[in-house]
Scaffold this motif. Structure first.
Motif: not given
Length: 322
Positions: A178, A180, A211, A283-284
Motif C-alpha cells: 500500500s 502507507r 504502523g 493506518d495509525t
C-alpha cells in the motif's frame, strides 16, 4: 495311438498349468514381512538391485524369482526413487506396484515464524533423514513454513526450497503493498518485518506494530527495538540476561537503540504475515507502544501518553514480583 496322444496332451496341459501356477501364485501370495515397514529405493537403482535389497530386508523370498515374475507379470513401468510404505504380508505384486506407482513418503521439517538462521541451520542439521551439510543461511532468506522432504534428500535441496519460497512470497506481497508502506525495496521490507516479528507474538498486532515503526522511520525517530540490540551479540539466540547499558549505547549498525533508521540487515526470518504487515501497515498515528500485561501492547501517539502506559506496565510488573 489316439489314446497316447490324448494322454500326452493332458500331460502337457498339466505341465503348462503347473508352470503357470508356479509363476503366478507366488506373485500374488502374501509375502514374508511380519509388520508394516518402509523401503527406500535409491536414485538410479535397477530392478535387480531393488530385488536384492528387498530379499535382504526379508520382504520377498527370492530376488531372482521377483525379477523373473516382475518382468513377465509386472508390466513395463520402472521402479521410482524414494521411500515407500509397505504393509505387513505385502505380496511381490503389491510391492512392485507400490514401487512403480505408489505415493512416496514425505516428511516435514517446520521452521516457525521468527526463527533466526542459526537455529534454522541447527534444525536442518539435526534432521537424521537428510544428507550433506549446509552453511548457516543468510538471515531473512528463509520463509518460515512446513516443508516436505524425502528420506536421503540433501539439506541443501531443502534449504533451497525454503529460500525460493521466501523470494516468491516477498515478490507477491511487494506487488500488493500500500501507499502507507515506508520501505522502498523488498530487502528493506524483510528487515523491517524481522523487527516486527520480534516485537510481538500476537499475529493480530503485527499491522499496528508495523504502523508505529513505520511512523518512527518516516519521522526520523529511532526504532528503539531491543531485539536489534541483542542480535549482534547472539545472532538471534536468547540473550539469557538483561541488556547492559554499554550494549544499549553501542552505535553498531544493528542497534536501533543508538542509531536511527533500519538495522543493517534482518534480525530473524520473518513470516509472510509480518512481511504483509510492513507493506500494509495499520493506518495509525501511534509512535509508541509498551506491553499491556496480557501478552499484547498498548499504543500511544504522544510521549506523555506513552510514559503513563509505561508507568502502568511497571506497576503490573511490581505487583507480579518481577
Amino acid at each position: 495311438m489316439a489314446r497316447r496322444l490324448a494322454l500326452a496332451g493332458v500331460a502337457g496341459a498339466l505341465v503348462l498349468l503347473a508352470g503357470l501356477l508356479w509363476l503366478v501364485v507366488p506373485w500374488y501370495a502374501s509375502g514374508p514381512a511380519e509388520s508394516d515397514t518402509t523401503f527406500t529405493v535409491a536414485e538410479g537403482a535397477s530392478l535387480r538391485t531393488v530385488a536384492a535389497a528387498l530379499a535382504e530386508a526379508g520382504l520377498i523370498s527370492s530376488a531372482d524369482g521377483f525379477v523373473l515374475r516382475a518382468r513377465v507379470l509386472g508390466g513395463s513401468g520402472h521402479v521410482r526413487a524414494g521411500e515407500f510404505a509397505l504393509p505387513a504380508g505385502a505380496s511381490p505384486a503389491t510391492i512392485l506396484d507400490t514401487l512403480q506407482s505408489g505415493a512416496v513418503i514425505r516428511r516435514l521439517v517446520t521452521i516457525p515464524e521468527g526463527m533466526p538462521s542459526v537455529l534454522v541451520h541447527e534444525r536442518l542439521m539435526a534432521e537424521p533423514l537428510l544428507t550433506g551439510s549446509i552453511p548457516v543461511p543468510a538471515e531473512g532468506s528463509v520463509l518460515p513454513d512446513s516443508y516436505a522432504f524425502e528420506r536421503g534428500e540433501t539439506r541443501q535441496a531443502v534449504l533451497a526450497r525454503m529460500q525460493r519460497a521466501m523470494q516468491a512470497a516477498l515478490s507477491e506481497e511487494w506487488e500488493r503493498r500500500s501507499a502507507r508502506a515506508v520501505v522502498s525495496t523488498p530487502a528493506e521490507a524483510v528487515i523491517l518485518a524481522s523487527v516486527v516479528e520480534k516485537e510481538t507474538g500476537l499475529a493480530s498486532e503485527r499491522p499496528m506494530i508495523a504502523g508505529a515503526l513505520s511512523n518512527r522511520l518516516r519521522t526520523g525517530m529511532r526504532l528503539d527495538a531491543d531485539a536489534t540490540t541483542i542480535y549482534p551479540i547472539t545472532r538471534g539466540r536468547p540473550l539469557g540476561r538483561m541488556i547492559r547499558r554499554s550494549e544499549l549505547d553501542d552505535p553498531n549498525p544493528y542497534n536501533t537503540r543508538a542509531i536511527a533508521g533500519l538495522p543493517a540487515g534482518p534480525i530473524t526470518n520473518p513470516g509472510r504475515d509480518a512481511i504483509r504487515a510492513v507493506l500494509n501497515p495499520a493506518d495509525t498515528d501511534a509512535l509508541f507502544y509498551v506491553a499491556d500485561g496480557s501478552g499484547g501492547h498498548v499504543f500511544a501517539r504522544t510521549l506523555s501518553e506513552h510514559n503513563a502506559n509505561v508507568a502502568r506496565w511497571r506497576e503490573i510488573r511490581r505487583q507480579r514480583g518481577i
